[in-house]
Design an enzyme around this catalytic site. Sequence first.
Site, short mmCIF file in Angstrom:
data_model
loop_
_atom_site.label_atom_id
_atom_site.label_comp_id
_atom_site.label_asym_id
_atom_site.label_seq_id
_atom_site.Cartn_x
_atom_site.Cartn_y
_atom_site.Cartn_z
CB SER A 266 -1.71 -5.90 0.29
OG SER A 266 -2.34 -5.14 -0.67
CG ASP B 165 -8.30 -0.32 2.10
OD1 ASP B 165 -8.18 -0.39 0.70
OD2 ASP B 165 -7.88 -1.32 2.72
CG HIS C 186 -6.53 -3.98 0.62
ND1 HIS C 186 -6.04 -2.66 0.97
CD2 HIS C 186 -5.52 -4.96 0.29
CE1 HIS C 186 -4.48 -2.75 0.56
NE2 HIS C 186 -4.24 -3.92 0.22
#
Length: 439
Positions: free
Chosen positions: A157, A407, A410
Site C-alpha cells: 500500500s 492510520d 500511510h
Amino acid sequence: MGATSPLKGQSQSHSLTKKFLPYALYALLSIALFRLYFHPFPLPQSTTEQLPHNNRIILTTSSSSPPISFSEEEEVDNETTCDYTNGRWVHDKMGPLYNGTTCGTIKDGQNCILHGRPDLGYLYWKWQPSQCKLPRFDPNTFFHLLSNKHLAFVGDSMARNQLESLLCMLATASNPNLVYRDGEDNKFRRWHFASHNITISVYWSPFLVRGVEKSKTGPDHNELFADSVDERWGADLDHIDLIVLSIGHWFLHPAVYYEGGSVLGCHYCPGLNYTEIGFYDVMRKAIKTALKTIIEKKGANGNRIDVFLTTFSPSHFDGEWDKAGACPKTKPYKEGEKMLEGMDADMRAIEVEEMGAAKANAKQFEGMRLEILDVTKLSLMRPDGHPGPYMYPFPFANGVRERVQNDCVHWCLPGTIDTWNQILLEVIRRWSFQSRREE
C-alpha cells in the site's frame, strides 16, 4: 469666465481615488491572503486542458529545440550525486501542488482534507537536503523525461500511496486517463497520459515474490515463496521502462516461508510445527529475488530499465491504534529529536545493502540504472503527516468517541509522501543530464 476647467472633474475623481484606493488595496490584500491560506494550490486545470488536443501547447521532443532548458547551476546540481537522506524540514509558504478535492485518484482513507482534518499546518513543510537543492516538483519536466515510457509502481500500500501522490501532482498539468482496473480495491490499475504517451501502472504485490495472502476462509497466515517473483508484474517486465519497488510492513504479519519447494520456516506461527526464523532474512531474499529477476530478464533481452527501491516508511503510533491521539503530533521532529533505530533502521539497511549488491550485478549489462529511494529518515521526522482518525470522514462530528481507528502508517495526500516523488524526479533528471554529457 464661467467656463469649467477640463481638469476639475478629473481632480475630484483623483481625490476620490486617493481617498478610497488604500481601502481597495487592503480589501484585495485580505482576499489574497484568505485565498492563499485556505486554497494555496494552483488552479485545478491549466487553460491548455480547455483546448482541443491538437491545439494544446505541449512539450516537444525535438532534439533541435529541447523543451526543457537547464541553467548552468541546475546542471551542476544534477551532475553531482546528492545525498537526499540528510536534511531538515523547513516551512514552505507555497504549500502543495494540489488539494484533496481536485484530484480524483486519492484513496479515500488518505484524503485527510476532505475528511475534515482541522489542522492544515502539515501541508506547509518542504524537505531541505544538507548538500543540495530539491526543486519543487514540475509536472512538465516529468512529462518530458518519461515521454513514451511505462512507469510501474510495484509493492504494497506504500507503493499505491506514492503512486497516487504522483498522479495528483501530474494531474495539475494534464488529466490521467484510467485505462485498466482489476482486483479487489482496484489493486491493479493503469493510467495513460495521451499528450506524452506515458503509461503509469500500479501492481499490488506486498512481498514482491509469489505469495498467498491470508483470508477469512483459509489459513490465518501469509505464504511466501522466496525464490520466484510475483508473476502478475513479472510477466509484464518486457513492457516496463521504469519500476519503483516498495515493501516492508506486510512482512510483520504471520507467515510461512517456502524456498526450493520446501518449508524454509515461519514468522509468528504458534500452533504450526515450523521453525521460527523471523522475517528479516526472508525480506532480504524477496528483494534479492526481485532485483535479480529484473536485471537478468531485461539484460538478457538487451532492454533498458530504470529501477528504484523505496526504503521502509516508519509508522508513528504514539498511542493505541483504536483510541484518540494515536499519532497526535502536528509538527515535524527537529534534527536529533528522533533517531533512526530499531526495526526502522534494520529494514532500511537490508534494502540499501541489497540495492548496492544489485548495482554491482547490473554492471554486466548496458542500459540499466538502479537507485535506492532513501526516504526512511525524512519520513521518520514527519509524525504529523498521517491520517490518524481522519482515515474516516469527520470522526469527531458527534464528539470524541471512546474508540476510533487510526492510520499512523500511510500518508495524507497531499503531504509528506509528495517529497518522495520530488526526489524520484530529481534522480531521473540527473540521469538525463549525465546521459546528455556522455553523448
